[in-house]
Write a protein that holds these residues in place. Structure first.
Motif, PDB file in Angstrom:
ATOM      1  N   ALA A 163     -54.772  32.863 -81.675  1.00  0.00           N
ATOM      2  CA  ALA A 163     -53.770  32.839 -80.365  1.00  0.00           C
ATOM      3  C   ALA A 163     -55.427  31.625 -79.734  1.00  0.00           C
ATOM      4  CB  ALA A 163     -53.789  33.283 -79.763  1.00  0.00           C
ATOM      5  N   ILE A 164     -56.271  32.121 -80.032  1.00  0.00           N
ATOM      6  CA  ILE A 164     -57.627  30.996 -78.961  1.00  0.00           C
ATOM      7  C   ILE A 164     -57.554  30.491 -80.084  1.00  0.00           C
ATOM      8  CG2 ILE A 164     -59.893  31.260 -78.792  1.00  0.00           C
ATOM      9  CD1 ILE A 164     -60.323  34.439 -78.676  1.00  0.00           C
ATOM     10  N   PRO A 165     -58.095  29.589 -81.350  1.00  0.00           N
ATOM     11  CA  PRO A 165     -58.466  28.691 -81.798  1.00  0.00           C
ATOM     12  C   PRO A 165     -56.588  27.289 -81.237  1.00  0.00           C
ATOM     13  CG  PRO A 165     -57.699  29.768 -83.416  1.00  0.00           C
ATOM     14  CD  PRO A 165     -58.222  30.859 -82.520  1.00  0.00           C
ATOM     15  N   PHE A 166     -55.705  28.207 -82.004  1.00  0.00           N
ATOM     16  CA  PHE A 166     -54.551  27.655 -81.600  1.00  0.00           C
ATOM     17  C   PHE A 166     -54.258  26.484 -79.967  1.00  0.00           C
ATOM     18  CE2 PHE A 166     -52.183  30.214 -84.747  1.00  0.00           C
ATOM     19  CZ  PHE A 166     -52.732  29.297 -85.606  1.00  0.00           C
ATOM     20  N   ALA A 167     -54.725  27.729 -79.321  1.00  0.00           N
ATOM     21  CA  ALA A 167     -54.703  27.205 -77.140  1.00  0.00           C
ATOM     22  C   ALA A 167     -55.366  26.184 -77.364  1.00  0.00           C
ATOM     23  CB  ALA A 167     -54.373  28.310 -76.628  1.00  0.00           C
ATOM     24  N   SER A 168     -56.515  26.335 -77.791  1.00  0.00           N
ATOM     25  CA  SER A 168     -57.816  25.489 -77.686  1.00  0.00           C
ATOM     26  C   SER A 168     -57.701  24.446 -78.748  1.00  0.00           C
ATOM     27  CB  SER A 168     -59.232  26.107 -78.416  1.00  0.00           C
ATOM     28  OG  SER A 168     -59.281  27.151 -78.171  1.00  0.00           O
ATOM     29  N   LEU A 169     -56.763  24.422 -80.239  1.00  0.00           N
ATOM     30  CA  LEU A 169     -56.655  23.217 -80.708  1.00  0.00           C
ATOM     31  C   LEU A 169     -55.785  21.760 -80.070  1.00  0.00           C
ATOM     32  CD1 LEU A 169     -56.852  24.083 -83.720  1.00  0.00           C
ATOM     33  CD2 LEU A 169     -58.344  22.577 -82.912  1.00  0.00           C
ATOM     34  N   ARG A 170     -54.174  23.058 -79.526  1.00  0.00           N
ATOM     35  CA  ARG A 170     -53.257  22.696 -79.103  1.00  0.00           C
ATOM     36  C   ARG A 170     -52.893  22.443 -77.332  1.00  0.00           C
ATOM     37  NH1 ARG A 170     -50.373  21.157 -83.781  1.00  0.00           N
ATOM     38  NH2 ARG A 170     -47.824  21.568 -81.999  1.00  0.00           N
ATOM     39  N   SER A 171     -54.148  22.594 -77.001  1.00  0.00           N
ATOM     40  CA  SER A 171     -53.246  22.386 -75.389  1.00  0.00           C
ATOM     41  C   SER A 171     -54.251  21.661 -74.572  1.00  0.00           C
ATOM     42  CB  SER A 171     -53.090  23.863 -75.050  1.00  0.00           C
ATOM     43  OG  SER A 171     -54.336  24.541 -74.757  1.00  0.00           O
ATOM     44  N   LYS A 172     -54.518  22.037 -73.279  1.00  0.00           N
ATOM     45  CA  LYS A 172     -55.262  21.295 -72.579  1.00  0.00           C
ATOM     46  C   LYS A 172     -55.945  22.287 -71.596  1.00  0.00           C
ATOM     47  CE  LYS A 172     -53.521  16.620 -72.162  1.00  0.00           C
ATOM     48  NZ  LYS A 172     -53.035  15.837 -71.351  1.00  0.00           N
ATOM     49  N   VAL A 173     -55.560  23.439 -71.774  1.00  0.00           N
ATOM     50  CA  VAL A 173     -55.197  25.285 -70.502  1.00  0.00           C
ATOM     51  C   VAL A 173     -56.969  25.547 -70.944  1.00  0.00           C
ATOM     52  CG1 VAL A 173     -52.404  25.801 -70.877  1.00  0.00           C
ATOM     53  CG2 VAL A 173     -54.546  26.951 -72.083  1.00  0.00           C
ATOM     54  N   LYS A 174     -57.400  26.540 -69.756  1.00  0.00           N
ATOM     55  CA  LYS A 174     -58.393  27.471 -69.938  1.00  0.00           C
ATOM     56  C   LYS A 174     -58.091  28.352 -71.049  1.00  0.00           C
ATOM     57  CE  LYS A 174     -62.607  28.835 -67.004  1.00  0.00           C
ATOM     58  NZ  LYS A 174     -63.235  29.145 -66.329  1.00  0.00           N
ATOM     59  N   VAL A 175     -59.278  28.680 -71.767  1.00  0.00           N
ATOM     60  CA  VAL A 175     -58.707  29.843 -72.131  1.00  0.00           C
ATOM     61  C   VAL A 175     -59.520  31.057 -71.737  1.00  0.00           C
ATOM     62  CG1 VAL A 175     -58.405  30.981 -74.764  1.00  0.00           C
ATOM     63  CG2 VAL A 175     -57.939  28.516 -74.581  1.00  0.00           C
ATOM     64  N   ILE A 176     -59.149  32.235 -71.258  1.00  0.00           N
ATOM     65  CA  ILE A 176     -60.353  33.532 -71.548  1.00  0.00           C
ATOM     66  C   ILE A 176     -59.457  34.934 -72.270  1.00  0.00           C
ATOM     67  CG2 ILE A 176     -60.820  35.015 -68.939  1.00  0.00           C
ATOM     68  CD1 ILE A 176     -59.203  33.041 -67.205  1.00  0.00           C
ATOM     69  N   ALA A 177     -60.092  34.916 -73.255  1.00  0.00           N
ATOM     70  CA  ALA A 177     -59.786  36.241 -73.827  1.00  0.00           C
ATOM     71  C   ALA A 177     -60.770  37.702 -73.168  1.00  0.00           C
ATOM     72  CB  ALA A 177     -60.129  35.980 -75.175  1.00  0.00           C
ATOM     73  N   THR A 178     -60.173  38.497 -73.546  1.00  0.00           N
ATOM     74  CA  THR A 178     -60.562  39.863 -73.713  1.00  0.00           C
ATOM     75  C   THR A 178     -61.522  40.382 -74.537  1.00  0.00           C
ATOM     76  OG1 THR A 178     -58.908  41.403 -73.972  1.00  0.00           O
ATOM     77  CG2 THR A 178     -59.011  40.654 -71.129  1.00  0.00           C
ATOM     78  N   ALA A 179     -62.512  40.663 -74.497  1.00  0.00           N
ATOM     79  CA  ALA A 179     -63.505  41.759 -74.773  1.00  0.00           C
ATOM     80  C   ALA A 179     -64.193  42.552 -74.945  1.00  0.00           C
ATOM     81  CB  ALA A 179     -64.521  40.662 -76.008  1.00  0.00           C
ATOM     82  N   SER A 180     -64.346  44.197 -75.201  1.00  0.00           N
ATOM     83  CA  SER A 180     -65.369  44.941 -74.106  1.00  0.00           C
ATOM     84  C   SER A 180     -66.731  45.366 -74.640  1.00  0.00           C
ATOM     85  CB  SER A 180     -64.698  46.424 -74.621  1.00  0.00           C
ATOM     86  OG  SER A 180     -64.710  46.583 -76.169  1.00  0.00           O
TER      87      SER A 180
END
Length: 333
Positions: A163-180
């Motif tokens: 989902a992270i690379p898809f969103a980065s490649l095919r949209s302009k949105v800022k991508v925030i991901a959770t990771a602990s």
């Protein structure tokens, strides 16, 4: 001739057994595929848990991610032939891919990326389709402006890793991901996330970056546990998509006040109901295969086990149940 498979043991559903099944025959839209590798997903462990509760009358073959070689095609198949190398996520209503051969509807299949080996390819189809459908069919982030934000809860898992690379490649949105964990955060950043936050305190972590609301939320883990934060964080007129079923009723009052939308994503819907657009899944996999071969998307394979055996399948299930995997575990055979 017969097919070798690993199946849930009907006499002891907590365990698996090796079985021999009759040779399947491709009909209509079917492909008969010689399976080369399979990945194990949370759905495998959930179905396994379900049959342990309900019981079984016969061995049940799990597995819904595979790569392999087409052996024969049904009468309605026009775009595949024997010898084609393919990848697919499968159909939860049919016998699974933890077998040396499997029947699969050709409309939900694509030729696999040429640049990936069997294990690397098998890691991706189910999570590819889940991420793609959630982002571009439910959330429609491809239409969003650059000032919009997407929060992915569960960024380092199988779906989040795509989902992270898809969103980065095919949209302009800022991508925030959770990771602990630091290694999980780096995994997300390496795949194109603009920011990572700890899921244990979503609102507090986002506030550190002066983020009080987000426009899109993709929930890939524990809908019940994150629901209060999700409802607080979603912006007015925002969109939420979750792939995780809830065990308790979800309070929708905050969503109503915000006119926010909740979408459900289940990758199996198209094949389960043979929807008129079932062939979209084959088209999505074909597009992603091209992105992989162009070097724009990486495989999410993180561990390979070898041999179609009870031991390898049980070990793969144990990895998924642990809940802390980065990427995907695959069994190659």
């Amino acid at each position: 001739m017969s097919v070798n498979a690993i199946a849930v043991n009907p006499k002891n559903p907590a365990r698996f057994i090796a079985v021999e099944l009759p040779q399947p025959v491709a009909q209509d839209y079917d492909l008969l595929v010689e399976v080369k590798a399979v990945s194990v997903n949370p759905v495998d462990t959930k179905v396994h848990k379900g049959v342990q509760k309900s019981g079984l009358d016969a061995p049940k073959v799990l597995g819904w991610d595979a790569s392999g070689i087409v052996k024969s095609v049904g009468s309605a198949v026009k775009n595949f032939k024997a010898g084609d190398e393919v990848w697919y996520a499968g159909d939860i209503t049919r016998s699974g891919s933890n077998a040396t051969e499997q029947l699969i509807d050709s409309r939900i299949v694509s030729v696999k990326p040429q640049s990936l080996n069997w294990a690397q390819a098998a890691a991706m189809p189910l999570t590819t389709l889940t991420a793609w459908e959630a982002l571009f069919e439910h959330l429609n982030i491809q239409d969003a402006a650059a000032d919009k934000t997407l929060l992915i809860i569960g960024g380092a898992g199988g779906v989040g890793s795509l989902a992270i690379p898809f969103a980065s490649l095919r949209s302009k949105v800022k991508v925030i991901a959770t990771a602990s964990r630091p290694e999980s955060a780096q995994w997300c950043l390496d795949r194109g996330a603009d920011l990572t936050v700890n899921y244990k305190d979503l609102k507090g972590e986002l506030a550190k970056h002066d983020i009080r609301q987000v426009d899109f939320i993709l929930c890939l883990n524990d809908t019940d546990g994150h629901w209060e934060a999700i409802a607080d964080l979603i912006a007015p007129m925002g969109h939420i998509c979750t792939i995780v079923e809830n065990e308790h009723p979800l309070d929708m009052n905050k969503l109503k006040l915000k006119s926010a939308a909740l979408h459900w994503e289940l990758m199996y819907t198209r094949s389960m109901f043979t929807t008129p657009d079932i062939a979209e899944q084959g088209k999505i996999l074909k597009q992603v295969a091209a992105l992989v071969d162009e070097g724009k998307v990486q495989t999410t394979l993180s561990e390979t086990l070898h041999g179609l055996t009870v031991e390898s399948i049980e070990a793969a299930h144990a990895r998924v149940l642990d809940g802390h995997m980065q990427g995907k575990v695959v069994v190659a055979f």
